[in-house]
Design a protein around this motif. Sequence first.
Motif: not given
Length: 268
Positions: A98-106, A115-128, A237-240
């Motif tokens: 049960p969750a409402d949003a997802l932010v991944t590192a790639d 199939a499980d999410t809405g449209a994704a938007t890149v919010i930040a970038k990073n480097r090693l 699947s978010s209820k909000n």
Amino acid sequence: MAPFLTRRRAAAAVVTAALLVPLAACGKDDDNKKNDPATAKSSTGAPAAKLTVLAAASLTDVFKTAGAAYEKEHPGTKVTFSFAGSQELAAQVKQGAPADALVTADTKTMDGLKADTGAATVIAKNRLVIATGKGNPKKVGALKDLADTKLKVVLAAPEVPVGRYSKKVLDAQKITVKPVSQEPNVRAVLTKVELGEADAGLVYKTDAAGATGKVDAVEIPDAQNAVAQYPAATLKSSKNADAAAAFVQWLSSPEAQKILQDAGFQKP
């Protein structure tokens, strides 16, 4: 005559009171709706809600700051974060956590969840960067130094975004590294270096910056580096749904971007 009028007035008072009771009840219902987090709205117009956001481990520190800022701007909303490696978050989504949003590192991990999410938007970038013990006691100066078999190097597992980025940069430079361990997320890599269980490890620049005073960071030239992208999306699947969409949209706002960039993340 007077007793008759008195009786009529008393009867009228009873009728009036009876009519006022449902009106008062309606007023209370309206007040309850206004105070109900499920129906209330913040001063910005976004619906108030209790949101659960699954987020990449490398966002742990900055999202705590961002979450507090969002709650202040959106009274009545509570944001709870669950941090883990992006591959772990993907597994949770597929298992119906049960969750409402997802932010991944790639973007690769996010793309696998269309199939499980809405449209994704890149919010930040990073480097090693190369994280070393405080003071860099082993004098690590470049990626090629990680090939030294006398050096204890720790990397993230290849299925983890930072692990894939690490493999990409090492393979591009034809550098072979035999890590003493492969960790489930970038924070675990950093911890190994902090505790002295490893001499060096590849982590995100922001993670090393957050551990200033505990580790040193050796910069990797852009030409040899990889750019990590952080996409954010709502979960179907978010209820909000409306509140989740408002939060994801806010992550691209000037206020959220300042918080991310102050923490060392790059512009999307």
